[in-house]
Write an enzyme that holds these catalytic residues in place. Structure first.
Site, mmCIF file in Angstrom:
data_model
loop_
_atom_site.group_PDB
_atom_site.id
_atom_site.type_symbol
_atom_site.label_atom_id
_atom_site.label_comp_id
_atom_site.label_asym_id
_atom_site.label_seq_id
_atom_site.Cartn_x
_atom_site.Cartn_y
_atom_site.Cartn_z
ATOM 1 C CB SER A 69 93.222 -38.820 29.264
ATOM 2 O OG SER A 69 92.337 -38.515 28.188
ATOM 3 C CG ASP A 283 95.331 -40.507 26.965
ATOM 4 O OD1 ASP A 283 94.803 -39.539 26.328
ATOM 5 O OD2 ASP A 283 94.968 -41.592 27.384
ATOM 6 N N PRO A 503 75.777 -36.916 35.567
ATOM 7 C CG PRO A 503 75.648 -38.932 36.948
ATOM 8 C CD PRO A 503 74.917 -38.236 36.069
ATOM 9 N N GLY A 505 81.813 -39.074 35.031
ATOM 10 C CA GLY A 505 82.529 -40.435 35.518
ATOM 11 C C GLY A 505 83.932 -40.126 35.853
ATOM 12 C CB THR A 506 86.536 -38.464 34.587
ATOM 13 O OG1 THR A 506 85.868 -37.244 34.079
ATOM 14 C CG2 THR A 506 86.454 -39.544 33.595
HETATM 15 C C1 16G Z 1 86.614 -40.605 29.601
HETATM 16 C C2 16G Z 1 86.148 -41.636 28.546
HETATM 17 C C3 16G Z 1 85.702 -40.690 27.647
HETATM 18 C C4 16G Z 1 84.249 -39.721 27.989
HETATM 19 C C5 16G Z 1 84.796 -39.195 29.368
HETATM 20 C C6 16G Z 1 83.762 -38.442 29.902
HETATM 21 C C7 16G Z 1 87.207 -43.727 27.959
HETATM 22 C C8 16G Z 1 88.384 -44.437 27.547
HETATM 23 N N1 16G Z 1 87.474 -42.333 28.074
HETATM 24 O O1 16G Z 1 87.614 -39.834 29.333
HETATM 25 O O2 16G Z 1 85.131 -41.635 26.611
HETATM 26 O O3 16G Z 1 84.099 -38.836 27.137
HETATM 27 O O4 16G Z 1 85.548 -40.150 30.146
HETATM 28 O O5 16G Z 1 84.037 -37.815 31.048
HETATM 29 O O6 16G Z 1 85.978 -44.463 28.180
HETATM 30 P P1 16G Z 1 82.983 -37.245 32.216
HETATM 31 O O7 16G Z 1 82.247 -38.528 32.617
HETATM 32 O O8 16G Z 1 83.982 -36.638 33.340
HETATM 33 O O9 16G Z 1 82.245 -36.468 31.442
HETATM 34 MG MG MG Z 2 92.742 -39.418 26.286
#
Ligand code: 16G
Ligand code: MG
Length: 548
Positions: A69, A283, A503, A505-506
């Site tokens: 993304s 993306d 926290p 998620g990415t």
């Molecule tokens: C991902 C999620 C998005 C969310 C982001 C938060 C999907 C397809 N994408 O990009 O919705 O806003 O994570 O990121 O679910 P973070 O947890 O790092 O703040």
């Molecule tokens: Mg994206």
């Protein structure tokens, strides 16, 4: 399939996609996402899992999207798409994580165990659609996905470079042929076709201008808009920037995430005062708008603005076609600007639900309405319609009073233009342009609906981000002890103050969000909360706050 045929699973793994790292990896908010060099074995294994999932779903098609993304070029990722074009069912995330982390030696037995656990009939056919973004590491990972599918005797179909929402759309169409044709061309026919249909019905009026600038984030979305542009016949004059040429780097100082988080215009886009610019992410599943005024100040029209624009227009269509029984609701997350929530509930009189970050949570909540509009402030969102809503509107289009019929026909085009499977920058762009055109509005007039509260996002690195727990759709923090009390105390010193931490998620960080009456105060509050996280949740390094 007899267990002996699972041997190929191990052989493929060892020969072609061996696990070369012990770094633990977790299926997070949007699948697996990390340095591309750590992902090949993970993607191969997700190919295996996609086949198992397809068989559990009676041979319906499952999607696999290779993308990270809005992350920078060295990262990549993979996520699975369920048969209705939705995100992978949450209970399978743990299985995905388990399969991704076992050693090559244990892969065969773990695969067999998973097959047993989920009761997959391995004699069934299995179909997996695979798409990828423009990263140079994506083709290699897509090949690993194909090998995973073949190892379990599934049938892979590669779509090459597509936006994430295009892949979701194709998966949905393959499993439900009433939705459309499962190809990139089918996508254009439905979504762009609906836009052109509407333009025939709604002439350009008022202060709306058909010229739109687009920041393509040097990713796939801009490239696809370049294809679409040629078929628009002047109904929308797209000036495309950041298409990946001229050394432009994916998501680097450009794209929807950069614009939203840094609150700065992207590099690479020509600046013309008051010209509206649409900014996509890498993306193509997020969209924000902005314009610069004559003093070069940026005005951001983010996911909240898009949600309110669409919601108010949809309400208008609903009234015009006289279908008051259909329920409408809007879904947001804690990141939604407080001013937008107030505007939606008090001015538009539409109920708002707040859920945890992540598309799967928003999508699910939106489906409890006949017409569910969901948007994250970062620009990810769409509208979903129940069968009941579609049937009601179709009936009015056939049998209603003349004016109602006209409105219902327009509404049906509007629905066709929507990618209901997931947030889609291209579909959302056409929706926004349609509403602005229908209302004869320019970007400044769109902006005038309400005034955003100034806000700030920061991130803090801590030893273990999972030490932070939250509740109430991430608006309250339950651990570590004392942190919420400290946040409450800090917030209490500010007019219209609000702050929360969660926290990520990415990424391996804790995110901080603040709002207050002035930008200076929002910045100050964010820095104070970041410091509290640093102090109470095991901050690492010397500087507590880094811009998000
Ligand atoms: C991902 C999620 C998005 C969310 C982001 C938060 C999907 C397809 N994408 O990009 O919705 O806003 O994570 O990121 O679910 P973070 O947890 O790092 O703040
Ligand atoms: Mg994206």
């Amino acid at each position: 399939m007899p267990p002996s045929s699972l041997r190929v699973v191990y052989a493929f793994a060892r020969e072609m996609h061996p696990k070369t790292t012990d770094v633990f990896i977790q299926y997070g908010t949007a699948g697996f996402r990390t340095k591309a060099s750590l992902l090949e074995h993970v993607v191969y294994r997700m190919g295996l899992l996609a086949v198992i999932r397809s068989r559990v779903k009676n041979g319906r098609t499952i999607g696999m999207m290779i993308t990270a993304s809005h992350n920078l070029e060295p990262d990549n990722g993979v996520k699975l798409v369920d048969p209705d074009g939705e995100m992978l069912e949450q209970s399978w995330e743990e299985i995905a994580t388990r399969l991704a982390n076992v050693s090559d030696n244990d892969l065969e037995s773990t695969t067999a165990q998973v097959i047993k656990e989920v009761n997959a009939d391995m004699a069934l056919k299995a179909s997996v659609y695979i798409g990828m973004d423009t990263r140079y590491t994506s083709p290699r990972l897509a090949a690993a996905a194909v090998h995973g599918v073949i190892a379990l005797k599934g049938t892979p179909k590669e779509f090459g470079i597509v936006t994430t929402p295009m892949l979701h759309y194709c998966v949905k169409c393959r499993n439900d042929n009433t939705y459309g044709t499962p190809t990139e061309e089918g996508y254009y026919e439905k979504i762009v076709g609906a836009f052109k249909n509407i333009r025939q019905k709604l002439p350009v009026t008022g202060d709306y201008s058909t010229t739109l600038y687009v920041d393509g984030a040097n990713g796939v979305g801009g490239k696809k808009l370049n294809i679409i542009r040629k078929s628009l016949d002047g109904e929308l004059d797209l000036n495309l920037y950041n298409l990946g040429g001229n050394g432009g780097k994916l998501n680097l100082n450009c794209g929807a995430d950069f614009v939203k988080v840094s609150q700065q215009p992207p590099v690479g886009v020509e600046h013309v005062a008051f010209q509206r610019v649409a900014s996509l992410d890498g993306d193509g599943d997020r969209l924000v708008y902005y314009y610069l005024d004559d003093k070069n100040k940026m005005h951001l029209l983010d996911g909240d603005r898009i949600a309110t624009l669409l919601a108010s227009y949809i309400t208008q269509l609903q009234t015009a076609c006289n279908a008051p029984a259909l329920t409408i609701g809007l879904v947001q997350t804690a990141y939604a600007n407080g001013a937008s929530t107030r505007y939606i509930t008090q001015e538009l009189k539409i109920p708002v639900t707040c859920v945890k970050t992540g598309v799967k949570h928003l999508h699910h909540a939106a489906m409890s309405y006949d017409i569910g509009i969901y948007f994250e402030a970062n620009g990810h969102g769409t509208v979903v319609y129940s069968q009941q809503a579609k049937a009601t509107i179709s009936k009015i289009a056939e049998e209603g009073e003349p004016e109602e019929r006209k409105a219902a026909q327009l509404f049906l085009n509007f629905i066709d233009m929507t990618n209901e499977t997931v947030g889609d920058a291209i579909s959302d762009l056409f929706l926004v342009e349609t509403v602005l055109c229908a209302r004869g509005q320019n970007a400044t007039q769109w902006m005038a609906a309400y005034d955003d509260l100034p806000c700030r996002q920061l991130k803090v690195t801590v030893q273990d981000r999972n030490a932070i727990s939250t509740t109430d759709a991430e608006r309250q923090c339950t651990a570590p002890e004392g942190l919420q009390t400290r946040i409450d105390e800090l917030v209490s010193h500010y007019t219209s103050g609000r702050a929360f931490v969660r926290p990520s998620g990415t990424e391996d960080v804790v995110r901080v969000y603040s709002e207050a009456d002035t930008q200076e105060n929002a910045d100050k509050l964010a820095a104070e909360v970041a410091q509290a996280v640093f102090d109470l949740a095991g901050g690492v390094g010397t500087r507590a706050e880094i811009p998000a």
